[in-house]
Design a protein around this motif. Structure first.
Motif, PDB file in Angstrom:
ATOM      1  N   MET A  77     -82.568 -56.239 105.574  1.00  0.00           N
ATOM      2  CA  MET A  77     -83.488 -56.959 104.692  1.00  0.00           C
ATOM      3  C   MET A  77     -82.684 -57.710 103.625  1.00  0.00           C
ATOM      4  N   VAL A  78     -82.949 -58.999 103.495  1.00  0.00           N
ATOM      5  CA  VAL A  78     -82.214 -59.797 102.510  1.00  0.00           C
ATOM      6  C   VAL A  78     -82.764 -59.535 101.105  1.00  0.00           C
ATOM      7  N   SER A  79     -81.876 -59.627 100.126  1.00  0.00           N
ATOM      8  CA  SER A  79     -82.307 -59.390  98.748  1.00  0.00           C
ATOM      9  C   SER A  79     -81.296 -59.980  97.776  1.00  0.00           C
ATOM     10  N   ILE A  80     -81.771 -60.240  96.557  1.00  0.00           N
ATOM     11  CA  ILE A  80     -80.930 -60.666  95.439  1.00  0.00           C
ATOM     12  C   ILE A  80     -81.287 -59.801  94.251  1.00  0.00           C
ATOM     13  N   ASP A  81     -80.297 -59.183  93.636  1.00  0.00           N
ATOM     14  CA  ASP A  81     -80.522 -58.357  92.450  1.00  0.00           C
ATOM     15  C   ASP A  81     -79.428 -58.626  91.427  1.00  0.00           C
ATOM     16  N   THR A  82     -79.821 -59.116  90.260  1.00  0.00           N
ATOM     17  CA  THR A  82     -78.879 -59.248  89.157  1.00  0.00           C
ATOM     18  C   THR A  82     -79.362 -58.363  88.010  1.00  0.00           C
ATOM     19  N   TYR A  83     -78.420 -57.734  87.346  1.00  0.00           N
ATOM     20  CA  TYR A  83     -78.731 -56.824  86.248  1.00  0.00           C
ATOM     21  C   TYR A  83     -77.930 -57.233  85.015  1.00  0.00           C
ATOM     22  N   ASP A  84     -78.628 -57.761  84.014  1.00  0.00           N
ATOM     23  CA  ASP A  84     -77.985 -58.185  82.753  1.00  0.00           C
ATOM     24  C   ASP A  84     -76.736 -59.022  83.027  1.00  0.00           C
ATOM     25  N   ALA A  85     -76.830 -59.906  84.021  1.00  0.00           N
ATOM     26  CA  ALA A  85     -75.664 -60.701  84.430  1.00  0.00           C
ATOM     27  C   ALA A  85     -75.361 -61.789  83.400  1.00  0.00           C
ATOM     28  N   CYS A  86     -74.090 -61.911  83.054  1.00  0.00           N
ATOM     29  CA  CYS A  86     -73.619 -62.921  82.108  1.00  0.00           C
ATOM     30  C   CYS A  86     -72.465 -63.692  82.742  1.00  0.00           C
ATOM     31  N   VAL A  87     -72.390 -64.978  82.431  1.00  0.00           N
ATOM     32  CA  VAL A  87     -71.258 -65.806  82.851  1.00  0.00           C
ATOM     33  C   VAL A  87     -70.730 -66.523  81.620  1.00  0.00           C
ATOM     34  N   ASP A  88     -69.474 -66.241  81.253  1.00  0.00           N
ATOM     35  CA  ASP A  88     -68.820 -66.861  80.099  1.00  0.00           C
ATOM     36  C   ASP A  88     -67.664 -67.730  80.577  1.00  0.00           C
ATOM     37  N   PHE A  89     -67.459 -68.837  79.885  1.00  0.00           N
ATOM     38  CA  PHE A  89     -66.316 -69.698  80.161  1.00  0.00           C
ATOM     39  C   PHE A  89     -65.421 -69.719  78.924  1.00  0.00           C
ATOM     40  N   PRO A  90     -64.211 -69.155  79.020  1.00  0.00           N
ATOM     41  CA  PRO A  90     -63.327 -69.135  77.848  1.00  0.00           C
ATOM     42  C   PRO A  90     -62.791 -70.527  77.536  1.00  0.00           C
ATOM     43  N   ILE A  91     -62.681 -70.846  76.247  1.00  0.00           N
ATOM     44  CA  ILE A  91     -62.121 -72.108  75.769  1.00  0.00           C
ATOM     45  C   ILE A  91     -60.855 -71.761  74.985  1.00  0.00           C
ATOM     46  N   PHE A  92     -59.706 -71.814  75.643  1.00  0.00           N
ATOM     47  CA  PHE A  92     -58.474 -71.305  75.043  1.00  0.00           C
ATOM     48  C   PHE A  92     -57.874 -72.241  73.996  1.00  0.00           C
ATOM     49  N   ASP A  93     -58.271 -73.527  74.036  1.00  0.00           N
ATOM     50  CA  ASP A  93     -57.667 -74.463  73.087  1.00  0.00           C
ATOM     51  C   ASP A  93     -58.589 -74.801  71.921  1.00  0.00           C
ATOM     52  N   ALA A  94     -59.631 -73.985  71.708  1.00  0.00           N
ATOM     53  CA  ALA A  94     -60.531 -74.236  70.573  1.00  0.00           C
ATOM     54  C   ALA A  94     -59.751 -74.086  69.271  1.00  0.00           C
ATOM     55  N   LYS A  95     -59.926 -75.035  68.364  1.00  0.00           N
ATOM     56  CA  LYS A  95     -59.104 -75.094  67.153  1.00  0.00           C
ATOM     57  C   LYS A  95     -59.687 -74.314  65.974  1.00  0.00           C
ATOM     58  N   SER A  96     -61.011 -74.234  65.931  1.00  0.00           N
ATOM     59  CA  SER A  96     -61.627 -73.675  64.723  1.00  0.00           C
ATOM     60  C   SER A  96     -61.572 -72.152  64.707  1.00  0.00           C
ATOM     61  N   ARG A  97     -60.910 -71.579  63.691  1.00  0.00           N
ATOM     62  CA  ARG A  97     -60.864 -70.131  63.551  1.00  0.00           C
ATOM     63  C   ARG A  97     -62.147 -69.571  62.948  1.00  0.00           C
ATOM     64  N   SER A  98     -62.915 -70.426  62.278  1.00  0.00           N
ATOM     65  CA  SER A  98     -64.124 -69.967  61.606  1.00  0.00           C
ATOM     66  C   SER A  98     -65.376 -70.187  62.446  1.00  0.00           C
ATOM     67  N   LEU A  99     -65.198 -70.545  63.745  1.00  0.00           N
ATOM     68  CA  LEU A  99     -66.332 -70.861  64.587  1.00  0.00           C
ATOM     69  C   LEU A  99     -67.223 -69.636  64.750  1.00  0.00           C
ATOM     70  N   LYS A 100     -68.491 -69.786  64.409  1.00  0.00           N
ATOM     71  CA  LYS A 100     -69.454 -68.714  64.585  1.00  0.00           C
ATOM     72  C   LYS A 100     -70.364 -69.057  65.760  1.00  0.00           C
ATOM     73  N   LYS A 101     -71.138 -68.082  66.222  1.00  0.00           N
ATOM     74  CA  LYS A 101     -72.012 -68.318  67.362  1.00  0.00           C
ATOM     75  C   LYS A 101     -73.015 -69.409  67.011  1.00  0.00           C
ATOM     76  N   ALA A 102     -73.128 -70.386  67.896  1.00  0.00           N
ATOM     77  CA  ALA A 102     -74.051 -71.498  67.677  1.00  0.00           C
ATOM     78  C   ALA A 102     -74.385 -72.114  69.015  1.00  0.00           C
ATOM     79  N   PHE A 103     -75.538 -72.796  69.087  1.00  0.00           N
ATOM     80  CA  PHE A 103     -75.900 -73.497  70.305  1.00  0.00           C
ATOM     81  C   PHE A 103     -75.194 -74.840  70.343  1.00  0.00           C
ATOM     82  N   LEU A 104     -74.861 -75.273  71.555  1.00  0.00           N
ATOM     83  CA  LEU A 104     -74.139 -76.523  71.722  1.00  0.00           C
ATOM     84  C   LEU A 104     -75.032 -77.732  71.487  1.00  0.00           C
ATOM     85  N   GLY A 105     -76.325 -77.600  71.689  1.00  0.00           N
ATOM     86  CA  GLY A 105     -77.235 -78.727  71.531  1.00  0.00           C
ATOM     87  C   GLY A 105     -78.583 -78.372  72.106  1.00  0.00           C
TER      88      GLY A 105
END
Length: 262
Positions: A1-29
């Protein structure tokens, strides 16, 4: 039987060259994930957050939301292209991803050879693809170009070839993104007819689209994806109405009535 199950799944993309040390959580737009930091204090784009999705054979679910809301990322998670950063995603069944159509194709070999390669990528056997070769060639209308290297093809020709292959198989799980590309209108209408037949043969459909009419034709439920999270889920007309307003919901109900499903 086919099925799809995700549990609290998250996908993050690291940005290693971000310059701002004071960057707080915010929406991109208006659309897009949130900016945050991981446990190593690296800046990340939180493309998907806490996604819980449970689908079984026979489910036909549409994804609605702004460009950049996370619909395509969710399709890539379910296809196995992305692994969850946190949480889990368990997919049981053979998956046919109808997006990222260039994946599994080699620009240096011919169209005919790419039909075999793309079919193997989708889980088909070589002999099975060889039997389907003439039928796929006829559908693509590429003629002698099939004997030429893929690098000589235009973008639209590559889409034709990839669509010809993917719509020739019988997937257990079909992951479909309507924004699949640069082909002329007459060929896309031809492809839609073939895609609809493919949907009918599949066990589970997950379909990202901006076309409410096509959503109503192919799906019986929908998810509203917003800033990487599932904002709401339910019948197609209700979710389209929540996302776009009452006029859009009424249009979907009209399509469902014409189809005899309401």
């Amino acid at each position: 039987m086919v099925s799809i199950d995700t549990y609290d799944a998250c996908v993050d993309f690291p940005i290693f060259d971000a310059k701002s040390r004071s960057l707080k959580k915010a929406f991109l737009g208006a659309a897009g994930g949130a900016i945050g930091r991981n446990s190593d204090n690296t800046v990340v784009i939180e493309a998907l957050r806490d996604v819980n999705l449970h689908l079984n054979e026979g489910d036909r679910i549409g994804l609605v939301g702004h460009n950049g809301a996370g619909k395509s990322t969710l399709l890539r998670l379910l296809s196995g292209i992305y692994e969850p950063t946190r949480g889990s995603a368990v997919v049981d069944g053979r998956v046919a991803p109808v997006f990222d159509l260039g994946v599994g194709m080699d620009p240096e070999i011919s169209g005919y050879e790419n039909i075999i390669i793309r079919g193997l990528f989708l889980g088909e056997g070589r002999k099975s693809m060889e039997k389907k070769m003439d039928e796929i060639a006829d559908f693509t209308e590429l003629g002698d170009y099939l004997s030429m290297p893929l690098r000589t093809y235009s973008t639209g020709m590559r889409v034709r070839l990839a669509l010809g292959v993917v719509t020739s198989i019988e997937p257990e799980i079909l992951l479909l993104d309507e924004g699949i590309g640069a082909v002329d209108a007459s060929f896309m209408e031809k492809a839609r007819i073939r895609l609809q037949a493919l949907v009918e043969k599949s066990g589970i459909l997950v379909f990202a689209s901006h076309s409410n009419e096509f959503l109503a034709q192919l799906c019986d439920s929908a998810l509203w994806v917003d800033h990487g999270q599932i904002r709401s889920c339910g019948p197609v007309d209700e979710i389209v109405g929540a996302y776009e307003g009452p006029n859009a919901a009424e249009h979907v109900r009209g399509v469902l009535k014409d189809l005899g499903r309401l």
